[in-house]
Every structure is written in structure tokens, then in C-alpha cells.
Scaffold this motif. Structure first.
Motif, PDB file in Angstrom:
ATOM      1  N   ASN A 176       0.756  -1.292  -0.087  1.00  0.00           N
ATOM      2  CA  ASN A 176       0.006   0.072   0.084  1.00  0.00           C
ATOM      3  C   ASN A 176       0.816   1.138   0.112  1.00  0.00           C
ATOM      4  O   ASN A 176       0.353   2.211   0.637  1.00  0.00           O
ATOM      5  CB  ASN A 176      -1.021  -0.016   1.312  1.00  0.00           C
ATOM      6  CG  ASN A 176      -1.995  -1.282   1.126  1.00  0.00           C
ATOM      7  OD1 ASN A 176      -2.566  -1.259   0.158  1.00  0.00           O
ATOM      8  ND2 ASN A 176      -2.070  -1.880   2.226  1.00  0.00           N
ATOM      9  N   GLY A 177       1.866   1.248  -0.571  1.00  0.00           N
ATOM     10  CA  GLY A 177       2.815   2.474  -0.884  1.00  0.00           C
ATOM     11  C   GLY A 177       4.097   2.142  -1.381  1.00  0.00           C
ATOM     12  O   GLY A 177       4.621   0.738  -1.222  1.00  0.00           O
ATOM     13  N   TYR A 178       5.118   3.251  -1.226  1.00  0.00           N
ATOM     14  CA  TYR A 178       6.345   2.782  -1.541  1.00  0.00           C
ATOM     15  C   TYR A 178       7.310   2.997  -0.326  1.00  0.00           C
ATOM     16  O   TYR A 178       7.218   3.540   0.494  1.00  0.00           O
ATOM     17  CB  TYR A 178       7.033   4.113  -2.519  1.00  0.00           C
ATOM     18  CG  TYR A 178       8.482   3.861  -2.921  1.00  0.00           C
ATOM     19  CD1 TYR A 178       9.042   2.607  -3.292  1.00  0.00           C
ATOM     20  CD2 TYR A 178       9.458   4.754  -2.801  1.00  0.00           C
ATOM     21  CE1 TYR A 178      10.330   2.294  -3.485  1.00  0.00           C
ATOM     22  CE2 TYR A 178      10.722   4.704  -3.197  1.00  0.00           C
ATOM     23  CZ  TYR A 178      11.263   3.456  -3.538  1.00  0.00           C
ATOM     24  OH  TYR A 178      12.553   3.471  -3.726  1.00  0.00           O
ATOM     25  N   THR A 179       7.638   1.319   0.054  1.00  0.00           N
ATOM     26  CA  THR A 179       8.353   1.106   1.202  1.00  0.00           C
ATOM     27  C   THR A 179       9.693   0.201   1.009  1.00  0.00           C
ATOM     28  O   THR A 179      10.020   0.050  -0.097  1.00  0.00           O
ATOM     29  CB  THR A 179       7.713   0.136   2.184  1.00  0.00           C
ATOM     30  OG1 THR A 179       7.184  -1.133   1.522  1.00  0.00           O
ATOM     31  CG2 THR A 179       6.010   0.550   2.449  1.00  0.00           C
ATOM     32  N   PHE A 180      10.399  -0.007   2.079  1.00  0.00           N
ATOM     33  CA  PHE A 180      11.718  -0.574   1.832  1.00  0.00           C
ATOM     34  C   PHE A 180      11.442  -1.930   1.270  1.00  0.00           C
ATOM     35  O   PHE A 180      12.585  -2.284   0.624  1.00  0.00           O
ATOM     36  CB  PHE A 180      12.463  -0.371   3.201  1.00  0.00           C
ATOM     37  CG  PHE A 180      13.130   0.700   3.544  1.00  0.00           C
ATOM     38  CD1 PHE A 180      14.625   0.972   3.033  1.00  0.00           C
ATOM     39  CD2 PHE A 180      12.550   1.442   4.380  1.00  0.00           C
ATOM     40  CE1 PHE A 180      15.074   2.262   3.123  1.00  0.00           C
ATOM     41  CE2 PHE A 180      13.168   2.956   4.637  1.00  0.00           C
ATOM     42  CZ  PHE A 180      14.408   3.205   3.955  1.00  0.00           C
ATOM     43  N   GLY A 181      10.474  -2.428   1.602  1.00  0.00           N
ATOM     44  CA  GLY A 181      10.396  -3.785   1.105  1.00  0.00           C
ATOM     45  C   GLY A 181       9.867  -3.921  -0.657  1.00  0.00           C
ATOM     46  O   GLY A 181      10.507  -4.647  -1.080  1.00  0.00           O
ATOM     47  N   VAL A 182       9.457  -2.493  -1.215  1.00  0.00           N
ATOM     48  CA  VAL A 182       9.433  -2.489  -2.605  1.00  0.00           C
ATOM     49  C   VAL A 182      10.532  -2.265  -3.054  1.00  0.00           C
ATOM     50  O   VAL A 182      11.200  -2.628  -4.146  1.00  0.00           O
ATOM     51  CB  VAL A 182       8.476  -1.333  -2.818  1.00  0.00           C
ATOM     52  CG1 VAL A 182       8.361  -0.955  -4.331  1.00  0.00           C
ATOM     53  CG2 VAL A 182       6.932  -1.534  -2.101  1.00  0.00           C
ATOM     54  N   TYR A 183      11.653  -1.418  -2.343  1.00  0.00           N
ATOM     55  CA  TYR A 183      12.755  -1.056  -2.884  1.00  0.00           C
ATOM     56  C   TYR A 183      13.698  -2.003  -2.908  1.00  0.00           C
ATOM     57  O   TYR A 183      14.305  -2.561  -3.761  1.00  0.00           O
ATOM     58  CB  TYR A 183      13.350  -0.039  -1.697  1.00  0.00           C
ATOM     59  CG  TYR A 183      14.811   0.447  -2.261  1.00  0.00           C
ATOM     60  CD1 TYR A 183      15.235   1.289  -2.832  1.00  0.00           C
ATOM     61  CD2 TYR A 183      15.942  -0.270  -1.407  1.00  0.00           C
ATOM     62  CE1 TYR A 183      16.571   1.743  -3.204  1.00  0.00           C
ATOM     63  CE2 TYR A 183      17.307   0.094  -1.528  1.00  0.00           C
ATOM     64  CZ  TYR A 183      17.424   1.079  -2.539  1.00  0.00           C
ATOM     65  OH  TYR A 183      18.791   1.214  -2.769  1.00  0.00           O
ATOM     66  N   GLU A 184      13.667  -3.062  -1.943  1.00  0.00           N
ATOM     67  CA  GLU A 184      14.718  -4.410  -1.956  1.00  0.00           C
ATOM     68  C   GLU A 184      13.995  -5.339  -2.962  1.00  0.00           C
ATOM     69  O   GLU A 184      14.645  -6.039  -3.442  1.00  0.00           O
ATOM     70  CB  GLU A 184      14.830  -4.808  -0.622  1.00  0.00           C
ATOM     71  CG  GLU A 184      15.547  -3.853   0.426  1.00  0.00           C
ATOM     72  CD  GLU A 184      15.758  -4.372   1.652  1.00  0.00           C
ATOM     73  OE1 GLU A 184      15.481  -5.631   1.884  1.00  0.00           O
ATOM     74  OE2 GLU A 184      15.788  -3.471   2.675  1.00  0.00           O
ATOM     75  N   ALA A 185      12.672  -5.473  -3.163  1.00  0.00           N
ATOM     76  CA  ALA A 185      12.293  -6.272  -4.068  1.00  0.00           C
ATOM     77  C   ALA A 185      12.863  -5.912  -5.487  1.00  0.00           C
ATOM     78  O   ALA A 185      12.918  -6.822  -6.340  1.00  0.00           O
ATOM     79  CB  ALA A 185      10.827  -6.394  -4.030  1.00  0.00           C
ATOM     80  N   VAL A 186      12.560  -4.475  -5.929  1.00  0.00           N
ATOM     81  CA  VAL A 186      12.959  -4.252  -7.101  1.00  0.00           C
ATOM     82  C   VAL A 186      14.543  -4.572  -7.482  1.00  0.00           C
ATOM     83  O   VAL A 186      14.912  -4.469  -8.428  1.00  0.00           O
ATOM     84  CB  VAL A 186      12.481  -2.430  -7.381  1.00  0.00           C
ATOM     85  CG1 VAL A 186      13.259  -2.090  -8.653  1.00  0.00           C
ATOM     86  CG2 VAL A 186      11.096  -2.458  -7.415  1.00  0.00           C
ATOM     87  N   LYS A 187      15.255  -4.183  -6.377  1.00  0.00           N
ATOM     88  CA  LYS A 187      16.714  -4.295  -6.567  1.00  0.00           C
ATOM     89  C   LYS A 187      17.462  -5.786  -6.512  1.00  0.00           C
ATOM     90  O   LYS A 187      18.292  -6.202  -6.724  1.00  0.00           O
ATOM     91  CB  LYS A 187      17.396  -3.696  -5.181  1.00  0.00           C
ATOM     92  CG  LYS A 187      17.109  -2.154  -5.018  1.00  0.00           C
ATOM     93  CD  LYS A 187      18.031  -1.516  -5.882  1.00  0.00           C
ATOM     94  CE  LYS A 187      19.385  -1.386  -5.186  1.00  0.00           C
ATOM     95  NZ  LYS A 187      20.328  -0.467  -6.349  1.00  0.00           N
ATOM     96  N   LYS A 188      16.160  -6.795  -6.361  1.00  0.00           N
ATOM     97  CA  LYS A 188      16.817  -8.438  -6.479  1.00  0.00           C
ATOM     98  C   LYS A 188      15.814  -8.750  -7.586  1.00  0.00           C
ATOM     99  O   LYS A 188      15.486 -10.019  -7.511  1.00  0.00           O
ATOM    100  CB  LYS A 188      16.141  -8.845  -5.232  1.00  0.00           C
ATOM    101  CG  LYS A 188      16.963  -8.230  -3.895  1.00  0.00           C
ATOM    102  CD  LYS A 188      16.657  -8.914  -2.707  1.00  0.00           C
ATOM    103  CE  LYS A 188      17.377  -8.455  -1.395  1.00  0.00           C
ATOM    104  NZ  LYS A 188      17.077  -9.177  -0.136  1.00  0.00           N
ATOM    105  N   THR A 189      15.505  -8.240  -8.849  1.00  0.00           N
ATOM    106  CA  THR A 189      14.871  -8.935  -9.952  1.00  0.00           C
ATOM    107  C   THR A 189      15.765  -9.890 -10.500  1.00  0.00           C
ATOM    108  O   THR A 189      16.883  -9.999 -10.302  1.00  0.00           O
ATOM    109  CB  THR A 189      14.383  -7.813 -10.673  1.00  0.00           C
ATOM    110  OG1 THR A 189      15.433  -7.162 -11.374  1.00  0.00           O
ATOM    111  CG2 THR A 189      13.248  -6.949 -10.085  1.00  0.00           C
ATOM    112  N   GLU A 190      14.906 -10.948 -11.156  1.00  0.00           N
ATOM    113  CA  GLU A 190      15.787 -11.905 -11.792  1.00  0.00           C
ATOM    114  C   GLU A 190      16.587 -11.666 -12.852  1.00  0.00           C
ATOM    115  O   GLU A 190      17.716 -12.435 -12.980  1.00  0.00           O
ATOM    116  CB  GLU A 190      14.708 -12.954 -12.228  1.00  0.00           C
ATOM    117  CG  GLU A 190      13.627 -12.291 -13.414  1.00  0.00           C
ATOM    118  CD  GLU A 190      12.674 -13.473 -13.605  1.00  0.00           C
ATOM    119  OE1 GLU A 190      12.234 -13.086 -14.718  1.00  0.00           O
ATOM    120  OE2 GLU A 190      12.460 -14.285 -12.997  1.00  0.00           O
ATOM    121  N   ASN A 191      16.507 -10.536 -13.540  1.00  0.00           N
ATOM    122  CA  ASN A 191      17.360 -10.270 -14.243  1.00  0.00           C
ATOM    123  C   ASN A 191      18.471  -8.950 -14.020  1.00  0.00           C
ATOM    124  O   ASN A 191      19.177  -8.596 -14.780  1.00  0.00           O
ATOM    125  CB  ASN A 191      16.591  -9.589 -15.611  1.00  0.00           C
ATOM    126  CG  ASN A 191      15.931  -8.253 -15.104  1.00  0.00           C
ATOM    127  OD1 ASN A 191      15.766  -7.896 -14.045  1.00  0.00           O
ATOM    128  ND2 ASN A 191      15.851  -7.462 -16.239  1.00  0.00           N
TER     129      ASN A 191
END
Length: 819
Positions: A96-111
């Protein structure tokens, strides 16, 4: 200490975005009932951290296997690829917003390259063909080549215009084609027919696509001559120029009006102007940071002699090395007529010169041996090299030369017949006086100091005996009977000098930390002056010194000219010439007030130091001539977000072996793979580190790279073996690397000179930039961003010849020492 939560990833994923819900505590207790309380507490804190608001921007450019673009979320900008955007949106919905969980998930994408590498190393995945292809792409550093001055002014605007035409050959054969662009007397068309055309071939063209609306009189076919051809597979892009045009040609008049009335609709062809602006931009950044010294050789009554030298802050040390104790140039000793004639006999080659200077009774004596002399006097060469390399003034200089053509002295703006021609006053063509001066200059000699500690050490132990003074005297240069006239011309597109300087010689006493040196001034301005010391001083740039002017003090009682503070802004290699500026703390600087009054009252008597004795416009003509002949490649470093990128090579010569190898290792046509040059600098963080610590006025930072390239291998990671000179910390390791490289392919050694760049003179670039923006504002904005994004340049010098020579001699050391 960072906690490893990988074993709890399922729990973390299950509670994404649920920390703030009322039933979180109960559900969390059930899910973690098998964990000890300490682990439960730490895991709960981690979930709350991941749910916390984040304000960090994400920039994945260069870090993922995908094309990144601007992505905005609630007014904040990110640079993400498609995979990262999808991950971002999915996690924002969960949290429900831009959090550190979002930040870290984006930094760990499969590609993400880091994730791909970790998976491959751990064996979690078996690389598929597609994965292997992506892995190979990591070894690609694509860059385009830009040539300085490789553009001509088009006197006519070209309009992009695609219509059907009929090309009629001399044998009456008709070919159907489509035009690409047209001008009043020119036409470019695409031809898919496999029949090849040739340069200077005459053809007739019938503009069948225009005949339905317009009539051109008695003849509807017009004669053209083929000027250039670009072939791409079975397609030919042919450029033609019209011939046999009468004074009142109706078709020419028609095209003039038609292009003027429709160029906004069909757009003017801007490719030539864009290419010219890009090259001119890189030239402005690169030339003021040259480390090689271009010397223009004049054919005079006394034969071939050095006459002009283009200097920068980076090559000033080389220019000053070849000066005697009185400040007069001794370049004629280095570039004597015999050596210049020898240099011209080496096609596209170089000549190495080994030199040192000796001080005796306050006088400078120069000694040097070139490659040819080393071969001719092989018994003495080892003795000379060992003695010379153990001197503090030892230098290894590489000489090359380029023929000078008067046509290269001018690079006009590529503005065609537009209103922007009024801007040409900024870039006037050479005067007749300048052209007359250039007529006596047959070629340019490039003087490049390639001395490096790792090269010097090999020569220091070649010979164990004593040198013969008699033989050494043979290679000493006779002192010049009269001063040599070698004018120093500074390379500058933007006049950095804010005040006029005046030539003035007066005694000065310099003091620093209670140590005094005697000297005299060369010139002065209101806020600075140049002083030459009688003896070298252990001073450095940035030191504050105190000046006393005893002779000037006698002529004034209104000013106290003792102990005036000045800061050193430049000091030469010999520590004898200081460039100073006033050092002001909380009070008015007395020296500035005095020199201001001195200038105001004696303006007519003082001699301005503004190259007044030189031909106006000569410096610009010589600079432009050299730019069109510059062969040593330079890499342009540009900012991209918070990172640096290198996507442009500046050079007028791409025929070298190393260039050809970089082209062979590229997976894109007409691109060069910079992996052999850049991977060590970038992966180690050295490039970023150097650029962040370098200031604009600092000396360039030198790095040496050893390369081994397997000529039969096409996979980049297997074909290229790379090591920084600092990594091969012993002579044995370096020799082993060289032998291994030569055994499997080719060895190269490249010396990098990394510099921070000055700001460009935007007024000089604005004429072409405004012309482009008037027809394509989006391209103009992009080009302007590119202009201001340049942060540094890396000049690359191939010193393989000298390295192989020094290591070959080192290998023969025992035999030489016994001679």
C-alpha cells in the motif's frame, strides 16, 4: 551485523503489507510458534522495517539485463526496466505504498546482473542458450567512433523527401528508385537493384513523383554525377550532384522555392550538422586536456626546425622539460633535422627517444639516444640506458608525425544557407597571412612522454660497469648559440584569463616558512604574476608564499611591498617557475592595489603579453589542423544519473591492431567493444574513484593496462586477458603475462591518462545547436544534455612497442652485462 533472513523468506512474503493490520500479532504468533522468542522479535522488526516508508530513488541503468526508462511514482523519478516496473507495481499494491520492501524487491529482480552471477556461481541454475547469450552481453561495452573535423559544410539545405524517381544509366537502362532527400543541386536516393553504381559515374534522373503536379519545361530529365555510395546488403544509398546547370535553370529555381516552403513539413536533413556538433563538442573537451605535445615543424633557411607548440596544463611539463636554464626551448635538440628526416621514413610509425639532462655550474646539458642510434651503437646502448635511467631527469619520449594540409586549418559551421550564417563571425576562416604561415609548415611532430616507473626499472640494471664519458659526450647536444624561436600557443576555446597581463622584469624575493629564494618576474596582472627563481624551490601547488619587491619598493612610499601573500597555482617540473595569484584573507591585498595603479598610470609604456607578435588567428588554425590529425584515441566519460558511462571514442584513426580487435569483439555492427580497455577500471571502481577525487586543474592520473587477446577466439571473456600494472607487482609476473599473451595471440600495453574536463564555450557550439533545435527541438534538447554531461576524458596511448623493447632487453640482461 546484517541478519540473513533467507530461511524466513516464506514468512516475509506471507506478511507483506500486513504489519499494520489488527490481526497481525495473532497470525504472526501462530506462524512463528516454532521459533525462539529472540528470532521472533528480530523477524518482527524486519517486517516492520520493510513496511516503513522509503524515499530512495532507484536507478538500474547498467545493472540489469533490460532497457531502463524514466518511471515516476508520486512525483519521484526512478529509472527501471520492464521487469523492475512490474515488480515495483506488484509490491506497491501489497505494501500500500513505496516502502523499503518495495525498494529491496526491485533491487533483487531475476534479471539483475548481480543475481544472475550469484545464481551461476552457486549452481542454482543451469545456463540456457538464452542465459549464455545474456551473459556474453555483460562483456560488451559498445562505443561509437567520432572523428574530429570529419564533416564538410553543406552550402544547401537538404530536405527529407521520399518520391519515386527513375535513374537512367549511360546504356539507357532505367532503374526504379526512391529519393531520400533533395537540395537545389543534389539528390540522395535508395536503390534496391543489385546493379552496382560507381563514384563519378554520370546518370540522368527523372523525378516521376513530381510530374503529376509540376511541369519543368522542355526537359524532364536532369544530369547528375555520383559523389558517394553507401552499401548495406543489396541496398545502395547513392548521393548525387547535379551537373550542366544553366544560369537561369528553372528546375533549380523551383526546388529553391519548394524546399523553402516545405522544409518545416518534410524536415531538413540534420544528420551532418548533428555529427559536426557532436565532434565539435568532444573536441572542446579533449584538446585542452592533451597530454601529448603537438609541435609544428617549419621549413626555413636552416632546414626543418620546430616553430610552434600547442600547450595545455597537461602537456606543459613536457614542453618545459625541453627548456634550458634561461627558459629558452631546446626542442631543436630533440627534433633535430636528422631525427625528423628519419621519422618521415617510418610510415605510420613512431620513434622512441631516451634522454636525460645534467646540471653543471647553473647550466643545463641535454643528452639523448633514439632507437636508430641504439642499434647503430649496440655496444654502448646498454651502458647509456642504465646511466640515463638512474638520473632523476630520465625520460622516454615517443615521436610521431602527421603531414599538414592547409585545408585542415578551418572547420566551418555546418549551417547550409540558413539565417544562422550570421553566427559565422565566431568561427572565421583563416586570413591570407595565416595561410601564408601554414605554407611553410610541412608537418606536425607529436611529442609524447611515455615514461613510467615500471619501464624505467628495467633499464636501471642492464649494465653493471662504468659509463665511458668520451662515448657519452657523443650523445650530448651542443648548447644553442642563439635562442631558438619556438612559440608556445595555449589551447583554449574559452578565454579563462580575466585580466590582461603585462611583460615586466623586476627582482623578487620569495619566502615560505622562513626559507628565501631569489628570483625575478616574467609578467604581472592586477591579481597575479609569474616568477622565475634562480634556484629550484621545494614548493608545491597550493602553497602560500610571501613576496618582496626591493626594486619596486624604491619607487613608491605609498605602498608596503614587503611580505605580500600569494598562492601558487602552478609550478613547473624543475621547480623554478611559479604562477601566482593574490592570497586575500580579511584585508585588501596591497599588491593588487599597487599593480592596479601601476597599470593605470603606465598603460602606454607596458607591453601586453597577448601573443601580440603572433599572427592573429594562427593559434586557432594550428589547433584545428591538429584536431583533424589527432590519432591517439580518447574515451569520453559522461554522467548517467549517479554513474559514469563511456560510449564515445574520439580518434581520426581506427586502423590500429587494437582498434580492429575491439571491432571484431563487438556484437554490433559499426561499434567497438571497449571491454578490453574498461572492464578493469570499472569493475575495480578505479575510474569512479579517480573522477570523484580529480579537480579540473589537477594533473591527469596515469594507469597502465596489460592486455592479451587470443586472435582465434570469438567469445570475449575467453579471448581477452587483462591485468592492471599494479596487479603484476613483480618483473617476473609482467614477463610471464607478456609471454603467455604472445604465445596465444597478441600483447598490448595501453597507458591511460585520466583528466577532469573544463566547461565548454557554449557560444561556440550554440550556432549549430540552435539550427538543430529550430527544426527538431527534441533532438536539440537531447544534444544539449549530452554536451553538459561530459565529466572527463581518458586518453589512451598504445606503448606496446616500448614495453616489449624494455622487457626484451631485460631478458638479455646477463649477456649484456658481460659485454
Amino acid at each position: 551485523m546484517t541478519k540473513d533472513f533467507s530461511k524466513y523468506q516464506a514468512i516475509i512474503d506471507n506478511f507483506r503489507g500486513k504489519v499494520n493490520k489488527a490481526d497481525f500479532e495473532a497470525k504472526f504468533a501462530i506462524s512463528t510458534k516454532n521459533l525462539v522468542k529472540t528470532e521472533q522479535f528480530i523477524l518482527k522488526m524486519e517486517l516492520k522495517r520493510l513496511a516503513g516508508d522509503c524515499t530512495r530513488s532507484i536507478d538500474l541503468r547498467g545493472l540489469v539485463d533490460g532497457v531502463c526508462r524514466l518511471f515516476e511514482y508520486k512525483g519521484q523519478s526512478h529509472f527501471l526496466d520492464d521487469v523492475a516496473i512490474r515488480t515495483f507495481e506488484e509490491n506497491v499494491a501489497e505494501y500500500n505504498g513505496y516502502t523499503f520492501g518495495v525498494y529491496e524487491a526491485v533491487k533483487k529482480t531475476e534479471n539483475h546482473f548481480r543475481i544472475i552471477y550469484q545464481n551461476e556461481q552457486s549452481g542454482n541454475i543451469r545456463p540456457s542458450d538464452d542465459t549464455q547469450k545474456k551473459t556474453q552481453e555483460k562483456f560488451q561495452y559498445p562505443a561509437s567512433l567520432y572523428r574530429l573535423g570529419d564533416h564538410d559544410d553543406r552550402y544547401e539545405e537538404r530536405m527529407n523527401f521520399a518520391i519515386a524517381i527513375i535513374v537512367i544509366l549511360e546504356n539507357k537502362q532505367h532503374l526504379i528508385a526512391t529519393s531520400s532527400d533533395i537540395s537545389m543541386t543534389g539528390c540522395k536516393f535508395r536503390l534496391t537493384n543489385e546493379l552496382p553504381l560507381e563514384i563519378d559515374q554520370n546518370v540522368d534522373i527523372k523525378f516521376s513523383g513530381l510530374e503529376q503536379e509540376f511541369h519543368f519545361g522542355t526537359s524532364d530529365t536532369f544530369s547528375f554525377k555520383v559523389r558517394n555510395i553507401h552499401r548495406d546488403g543489396n541496398t545502395q544509398l547513392v548521393g548525387c550532384q547535379r551537373i550542366n546547370i544553366s544560369e537561369k535553370d528553372s528546375f533549380k529555381q523551383f526546388l529553391s522555392g519548394y524546399i523553402q516552403g516545405n522544409k518545416r513539413r518534410y524536415k531538413v536533413n540534420l544528420e551532418n550538422t548533428i555529427a559536426a556538433l557532436q565532434a565539435r563538442t568532444f573536441e572542446q573537451y579533449l584538446l585542452p586536456k592533451l597530454t601529448e605535445l603537438p609541435v609544428f615543424i617549419e621549413q626555413g633557411e636552416n632546414g626543418l626546425v620546430p616553430r610552434y607548440a600547442l600547450t595545455t596544463s597537461n602537456n606543459q611539463a613536457t614542453f618545459q622539460y625541453w627548456q634550458n636554464e634561461t627558459g629558452n626551448s631546446t626542442l631543436p635538440s630533440l627534433l633535430n633535422e636528422k631525427r625528423l628526416e628519419l621519422l618521415q621514413q617510418i610510415p605510420n610509425g613512431t620513434l622512441l627517444v631516451y634522454s636525460f639532462t645534467h646540471q653543471s655550474h647553473g647550466k643545463s646539458f641535454f643528452y639523448s639516444m633514439d632507437e636508430q642510434q641504439l642499434l647503430e651503437d649496440s655496444e654502448f646502448s646498454a651502458s647509456f640506458l642504465t646511466f640515463a635511467s638512474n638520473q632523476k631527469t630520465f625520460a622516454i619520449t615517443e615521436l610521431s608525425y602527421e603531414q599538414l594540409d592547409k585545408k585542415d586549418a578551418y572547420s566551418p559551421f555546418t549551417l547550409a544557407n540558413s539565417d544562422a550564417l550570421k553566427e559565422q563571425y565566431i568561427n572565421l576562416p583563416p586570413s591570407d597571412e595565416v595561410l601564408a604561415t601554414l605554407a611553410s609548415i610541412p608537418f606536425i611532430t607529436i611529442v609524447n612522454d611515455i615514461t613510467h616507473p615500471s619501464l624505467v626499472v628495467h633499464y636501471q640494471k642492464l649494465f653493471r660497469g662504468k659509463i665511458s664519458p668520451t662515448k657519452l659526450k657523443k650523445y650530448g647536444h651542443p648548447r644553442l648559440v642563439k635562442p631558438s624561436l619556438v612559440d608556445e600557443l595555449g589551447i583554449s576555446y574559452k578565454n579563462q584569463r580575466q585580466e590582461l597581463r603585462f611583460i615586466y622584469d623586476t627582482p623578487a624575493v620569495i619566502e615560505c616558512e622562513k626559507v628565501q629564494w631569489q628570483g625575478h618576474s616574467h609578467d604581472f596582472s592586477i591579481s597575479g604574476l609569474k616568477v622565475e627563481l634562480d634556484n629550484p624551490a621545494m614548493l608545491v601547488k597550493g602553497d602560500v608564499v610571501y613576496l618582496t619587491f626591493p626594486k619596486l619598493q624604491k619607487i613608491t612610499s605609498a605602498f608596503d611591498l614587503n611580505q605580500l601573500p600569494y598562492e601558487i597555482v602552478r609550478i613547473n617540473k624543475k621547480k623554478t617557475i611559479l604562477n601566482l595569484r593574490v592570497h586575500v584573507k580579511a584585508h585588501q591585498h596591497i599588491g593588487r592595489a599597487f599593480f592596479k595603479l601601476l597599470i593605470n598610470k603606465n598603460r602606454e609604456k607596458l607591453t601586453p603579453d597577448e601573443y601580440a607578435m603572433l599572427t592573429p588567428g594562427l593559434a586557432e588554425a594550428l589547433r584545428t589542423s591538429y584536431a583533424k590529425k589527432m590519432n591517439a584515441p580518447a574515451l569520453v566519460v559522461q554522467t548517467s544519473g549517479s554513474r559514469y558511462k563511456v560510449e564515445a571514442i574520439v580518434s581520426n584513426n581506427d586502423s590500429s591492431e587494437l582498434f580492429q580487435q575491439m571491432k571484431r569483439l563487438s556484437d554490433r555492427e559499426n561499434y567497438y567493444n571497449l571491454y578490453p580497455l574498461l572492464t578493469k577500471l570499472q569493475s575495480s571502481g578505479l575510474l569512479e574513484q579517480h573522477l570523484k577525487t580529480l579537480l579540473i586543474g589537477d594533473e591527469p592520473i596515469s594507469e597502465l593496462v596489460f592486455l592479451g587477446i587470443d586472435l582465434d577466439e570469438h567469445k570475449v571473456d575467453k579471448a581477452v586477458n587483462i591485468a592492471l600494472e599494479s596487479e603484476l607487482n613483480t618483473a617476473e609476473l609482467k614477463q610471464f603475462f607478456i609471454k603467455k599473451a604472445l604465445k596465444t595471440g597478441q600483447f598490448y600495453c595501453v597507458k591511460f591518462m585520466i583528466s577532469r574536463t573544463n566547461e565548454p564555450d557554449i557560444e561556440y557550439l550554440n550556432a549549430e545547436l540552435s539550427y538543430i533545435s529550430s527544426y527538431a527541438i527534441h533532438r536539440g534538447k537531447k544534444l544539449e544534455q549530452d554536451i553538459w554531461s561530459v565529466a572527463g576524458v581518458i586518453q589512451c596511448f598504445d606503448i606496446t612497442k616500448e614495453v616489449l623493447s624494455s622487457y626484451k632487453l631485460a631478458a638479455l640482461q646477463p649477456a649484456i652485462s658481460q659485454v
